[in-house]
Enzyme design. Structure first.
Site, PDB file in Angstrom:
ATOM      1  N   SER A 428      66.447  -2.865 -30.009  1.00  0.00           N
ATOM      2  CA  SER A 428      67.898  -3.097 -30.003  1.00  0.00           C
ATOM      3  C   SER A 428      68.573  -2.411 -31.173  1.00  0.00           C
ATOM      4  CB  SER A 428      68.211  -4.591 -29.993  1.00  0.00           C
ATOM      5  OG  SER A 428      67.281  -5.319 -30.723  1.00  0.00           O
ATOM      6  N   HIS A 449      67.700   0.015 -23.303  1.00  0.00           N
ATOM      7  CA  HIS A 449      68.091  -1.218 -23.983  1.00  0.00           C
ATOM      8  C   HIS A 449      68.633  -2.225 -22.976  1.00  0.00           C
ATOM      9  CE1 HIS A 449      70.787  -3.388 -27.119  1.00  0.00           C
ATOM     10  NE2 HIS A 449      69.616  -3.966 -27.016  1.00  0.00           N
ATOM     11  N   GLU A 461      71.776  -0.105 -21.602  1.00  0.00           N
ATOM     12  CA  GLU A 461      72.147   1.068 -22.406  1.00  0.00           C
ATOM     13  C   GLU A 461      70.982   2.047 -22.348  1.00  0.00           C
ATOM     14  OE1 GLU A 461      75.235  -0.207 -25.944  1.00  0.00           O
ATOM     15  OE2 GLU A 461      73.123  -0.613 -26.298  1.00  0.00           O
ATOM     16  N   ASN A 499      75.987  -3.410 -29.552  1.00  0.00           N
ATOM     17  CA  ASN A 499      75.750  -4.222 -30.744  1.00  0.00           C
ATOM     18  C   ASN A 499      76.487  -3.681 -31.968  1.00  0.00           C
ATOM     19  OD1 ASN A 499      74.201  -6.104 -29.461  1.00  0.00           O
ATOM     20  ND2 ASN A 499      72.233  -5.170 -30.001  1.00  0.00           N
TER      21      ASN A 499
END
Ligand code: 3HC
Ligand code: NAI
Length: 703
Positions: A428, A449, A461, A499
Site C-alpha cells: 500500500s 493495490h 489501483e 492513500n
C-alpha cells in the site's frame, strides 16, 4: 448468451436518415435504428424514429410496425451527453406520442438492453418482444435522475406499484424472463431470430386483430394502490440507508406516488417538473460526470488497443492474511484457480478457513448458493511451498508491509516463475520500482493495490512502475475488468493516489481535534457530507494499533495515549468512541478529557470550530494534493482521481469526487484559501503550482 444484430439489407429497404432505415415485409413495416455504440436517443435517432413511424403510418399496405435496433443493443436510453445542451429535432415526448397514437400496432423488438428512455419508448409501443438474453430497466436513478419520458407513470401501470418502486430506485436491469412474468414484455423470441420472430409476432397481432394496448390508459394496478400510504412509507424506510444523501431516489418515489394518486396526464406533469429539477441540479451533473469518468479511466493514452494481453488463467497469491484471502476470492468468484502460499501450515489453514467462512456467510444471506461455496473454495488451493507457483500466469504478493521481506520474495519469484509471468505486489505504500529492481525482469513487475475487504471493494489501483511493460499494464486492466473491479492506473509515489490524498484529510482531522473539535464532530461533518463514516470511526474500525508498537510507544501522540489505555478501537469495545454490544458507537467523556489534556500539554488553545471549517480543513487539502498528483503525472487525468475516491473511499458520487467538487466550489477559492492558510500556518497548506496555473490560465481539467 449475447446477441449482436446485423442488418441484412433487403431489397425493399430505404434510408430515412443516417441512423434509420425502413423496410417492408408484406403488411409489416420494420424500422431499424443503427446508432452505435448503444443506439442512444440522440437527435438523429429521435428524428429517424419520428419519420419512420410517420412513413409507416401513412403507408396504405402497412398494418403493423416493428421497431428494432442493429448492433449490440436496443435503445440504451437518452443520449446522456446531450443533457444540458440546446435540444434539437423532435422531442422524445413527440416521438412517443406519435408511436402510442398510431392506429397501427407498434411492436418493440428488444435485444441487449432496453434502458431508460429506451424502455420508455418501448412502453409507448403497443407490444414488446425480446430475446431471452435481453434486459429492461430504468437506471436513471444511477445518474441522479428519474425516468423523464413517462417511465414513472407507465411502469407501475404494467408491473404494479411495489415492483415499479423497486425498479426505479435501484435502476436494476431485469432479465427478459422476469419481464415476461411481470408483463413488461409480451413475447420471448428465439435468441438468434429476433427480426423474423418479431415480424411473425406483428403478423399474428394483425391477423388476430389484437387491440392497440395503450399503457397510459391501463389504470387497474395504480388504482389498486390508491389510499395505501403504507406502501410508500415502508418502501422509504427500506431504502433509507442506501439512499442517504441522494435526491433522486426520493424524487422517483414521488413520481410513483403521483402515478397512484393522479391521472396519467397530471402524473406526467409531476414527472416532468421533478425531472427538470434533477437534471439541472448538481447531484445529477456529478453522477453523469462519474458515469463518463468511470468509462474514461479504462483508457490509457499510450497503450494501443492491439497491445498484447497475456493469459491469466492460473493465479498465485502469497500470504493468506486479510488481503491475500480477499484477493484470492475475486478470482475464484469468476472460476479462475488460485494457489495461496503461506509461511506455515497453521497460518494457511487459518486463512483458508476465513475464506470458507466468508463464502458461507454470503450463502447464508442468500447471495450465493452452498454449491457455489464448494465450487469456489475448491478453486483456492493452499501450499507452504512457493515453488508451487512456478506455472502461474500472475502472482500477487500480499505479505507483511516490509521492504526487505518483499524484496526477498521477489528475488525468489524471479528464480522460480515461468517466463512472462506477471509479478505483482499489493503493497500500500512501498516503492514498486525498488521491488522490481531486485528481479531480472522489472518489465513484468507491477503494483496491484487492492482495497480492504479485497473481495468487496471495487477499486483497484494499478501501479505502473518505471519499467513495467505496456502488455503487463494492459493485461492488468483486462484482468481487473474480468473480476469486476474499477481499475485506475497510477504512478509510483508514497501512498499512490488514494492513500496519498487520504493522508491529507487524516492530518487535518488530527489537528482539528487538538484545536477544539471533538472526533465525533469531525466525523459528523464528513458523514453528513456523504461519506459512509468519518476518519475517527474509520480508525476505530481498522484498529488504532495498526502499525503501533507498545514497546516503542512514547506517549507523544494521542494514538499512543489511546492505545496505551487499551483503547484499540471496535475490537476492544473502545477507541475514539465507546461501543455497545451491537457495535453502536457513542462519544466518550474519557476521550474528551484525554484530548483536552493533550491540547493543554502542547499549549494549543482550544476554540469553537464550525462544521464549515471542518469540511474546508479536511477536504480542501485533498483537492490541493490532487493537483500535485496531476502535476507529477501520478494520475492520468483529474477524473481518474475522482474515480479512485468514489470507488475506494466512499466519496459520495453525488459530489463527484474531490476534483469535481473542487471545481464546483471554485478552484480560485481553493487557491485563495490555501494562500491564506499557508501564511498563517505554514507548509501544510502550500498550494500546488499546478493549481495556481489552472486558476491563472483558466485551464479546464475536464475538457
Ligand atoms: N448516452 C450516451 N452515451 C452512452 C450511453 C448513453 N445513454 N450509454 C452508453 N454510452 C456510451 C458510453 O459512454 C461508452 O462510450 P465510450 O465507448 O466512448 O466509452 C459506450 O457507450 C459503451 O458503453 P459501455 O462501455 O458502458 O458499454 P457496456 O456494453 O459495458 O454497457 C450499457 C452498455 C449497459 C448500455 C451501459 O452503457 C449503460 O448502462 N448505459 C447507460 C444507460 C442509462 O443510464 N440509460 C438512461 C439514460 S437517462 C435517460 O434515458 C433519461 C430519460 O428518462 C429521459
Ligand atoms: P496480514 O498480516 O493480514 O497478512 C499477511 C500474511 O502474509 C500473513 O498471513 C503472513 O503469515 C503472510 N506471510 C508473511 N511472510 C510470508 C512469506 N514469506 N511467505 C508466505 N506468507 C507470508 O496483512 P494484510 O493486511 O493482508 O497486508 C498484506 C499486504 O497488503 C501489505 O503489504 C499491506 O500493506 C497491503 N495492504 C493492506 C491493506 C489492508 O487494509 N489491510 C490494504 C491494501 C494493501
Amino acid at each position: 448468451a449475447y446477441t449482436y444484430l446485423r442488418l441484412v439489407k433487403g431489397k425493399n429497404m430505404t434510408s430515412i436518415n443516417d441512423v434509420t432505415t425502413i423496410e417492408k415485409d408484406g403488411n409489416i413495416s420494420i424500422i431499424t435504428l443503427n446508432s452505435p455504440p448503444v443506439n442512444a436517443l440522440s437527435a438523429p435517432v429521435r428524428e429517424g424514429l419520428h419519420k419512420g413511424i410517420s412513413e409507416a403510418r401513412n403507408d396504405k399496405e402497412t398494418e403493423a410496425i416493428v421497431i428494432i435496433c442493429e448492433g449490440r443493443t436496443f435503445i440504451a436510453g437518452a443520449d446522456i451527453s446531450e443533457f444540458g445542451k440546446e435540444p434539437k429535432g423532435p422531442s422524445l415526448f413527440e416521438v412517443q406520442e406519435f408511436i402510442e397514437d398510431s392506429d397501427k400496432p407498434v411492436i418493440a423488438a428488444i435485444h441487449g438492453t432496453a434502458l431508460g428512455g429506451g424502455l420508455e419508448v418501448a412502453l409507448t409501443c403497443h407490444y414488446r418482444i425480446a430475446v431471452p438474453s435481453a434486459k429492461c430497466g430504468l437506471p436513471e436513478v444511477n445518474l441522479g435522475l428519474l425516468p423523464g419520458a413517462g417511465g414513472t407513470q407507465r411502469l407501475p401501470r404494467v408491473v404494479g406499484v411495489e415492483k415499479a418502486l423497486q425498479m426505479v430506485t435501484s435502476g436494476q436491469h431485469v432479465p427478459a424472463k422476469q419481464c415476461l412474468e411481470m408483463g413488461l414484455v409480451d413475447e420471448i423470441s428465439n435468441e438468434d431470430n429476433l427480426r423474423q420472430d418479431s415480424i411473425s409476432f406483428a403478423k399474428k397481432i394483425v391477423s388476430e386483430n389484437r387491440p392497440l394496448v395503450k399503457i397510459s390508459e391501463m389504470n387497474d394496478k395504480v388504482e389498486a394502490a390508491r389510499g395505501n400510504e403504507n406502501i410508500f412509507k415502508d418502501f422509504r424506510a427500506s431504502i433509507a440507508r442506501k439512499a442517504r444523501g441522494f435526491l433522486a431516489p426520493e424524487y422517483n418515489i414521488q413520481c410513483i406516488e403521483a402515478a397512484v394518486n393522479k391521472s396519467f396526464t397530471e402524473g406526467i406533469k409531476v414527472e416532468r417538473k421533478l425531472f427538470m429539477e434533477l437534471v439541472t441540479g448538481t447531484q445529477s451533473a456529478a453522477q453523469r460526470y462519474a458515469f463518463f469518468a468511470q468509462r474514461q479511466v479504462a483508457k490509457i493514452p499510450d497503450i494501443e488497443p492491439d497491445t498484447e494481453i497475456k493469459p491469466f488463467t492460473s493465479i498465485g497469491v502469497i500470504g493468506a492474511g486479510t488481503m491475500g484471502g480477499g484477493i484470492s476470492m475475486n478470482f475464484a468468484n469468476v472460476g479462475i484457480p488460485v494457489t495461496i502460499i503461506e509461511q506455515s501450515q497453521e497460518r494457511l489453514d487459518k486463512g483458508l478457513g476465513i475464506i470458507r467462512k466468508n463464502y458461507e456467510n454470503t450463502a447464508n444471506k442468500g447471495r450465493i448458493t452452498f454449491e457455489d461455496v464448494e465450487k469456489r473454495t475448491k478453486l483456492i488451493n493452499g501450499s507452504t511451498d512457493i515453488n508451487d507457483l512456478s506455472n502461474c500466469d500472475l502472482i500477487i504478493e500480499a505479505v507483511f508491509e516490509n521492504m526487505d521481506l518483499k524484496k526477498d520474495i521477489f528475488k525468489t519469484l524471479d528464480g522460480i516463475a515461468k517466463k512472462g509471468t506477471i509479478l505483482a505486489t499489493n503493497t500500500s505504500a512501498l516503492d514498486v520500482n525498488e521491488i522490481a529492481a531486485v528481479t531480472s525482469r522489472p518489465e513484468d513487475v507491477i503494483g496491484l493495490h487492492f482495497f480492504s475487504p479485497a473481495n468487496v471493494m471495487r477499486l483497484l489501483e494499478i501501479v505502473r512502475g518505471e519499467k513495467t511493460s505496456k502488455s503487463v499494464v494492459a493485461t492488468s486492466m483486462k484482468m481487473a475488468k474480468n473480476i469486476g473491479k474499477v481499475a485506475a492506473v497510477v504512478g509510483v509515489c508514497p501512498g499512490f493516489v488514494g492513500n496519498r490524498i487520504l493522508a491529507q484529510r487524516q492530518r487535518e482531522a488530527n489537528k482539528l481535534i487538538l484545536e477544539g473539535a471533538m472526533p465525533w464532530e469531525v466525523d459528523d461533518a464528513l458523514f453528513n457530507f456523504g461519506f459512509p463514516m468519518g476518519p475517527f470511526a474509520m480508525s476505530d474500525l481498522a484498529g488504532l494499533d495498526i502499525g503501533w508498537d507498545e514497546d516503542l510507544s512514547t506517549g507523544d501522540t494521542l494514538r499512543d495515549k489511546l492505545c496505551e489505555a487499551g483503547r484499540l478501537g471496535q475490537k476492544t469495545g473502545k477507541g475514539f468512541y465507546i461501543y455497545d454490544e451491537n457495535r453502536n458507537k457513542s462519544p466518550d467523556e474519557e476521550v474528551e478529557k484525554l484530548i483536552i489534556e493533550f491540547s493543554e500539554k502542547h499549549q494549543i488553545k482550544r476554540r469553537e470550530i464550525s462544521k464549515e471549517e471542518i469540511l474546508e480543513r479536511c477536504l480542501y487539502p485533498m483537492i490541493n494534493e490532487g493537483f500535485k498528483i496531476l502535476e507529477e503525472g501520478m494520475a492520468i487525468r483529474a477524473s481518474d482521481i475522482d474515480i479512485v475516491w468514489i470507488n475506494g473511499y466512499g466519496w459520495p458520487i453525488y459530489e463527484g469526487g474531490p476534483m469535481f467538487y473542487g471545481q464546483l466550489i471554485g478552484y480560485d477559492k481553493i487557491l485563495k484559501w490555501h494562500k491564506e492558510m499557508e501564511e498563517k500556518f505554514g507548509p501544510d497548506f502550500t498550494p500546488s503550482p499546478y493549481l495556481e496555473k489552472v486558476v491563472n490560465e483558466k485551464i479546464n481539467l475536464f475538457g
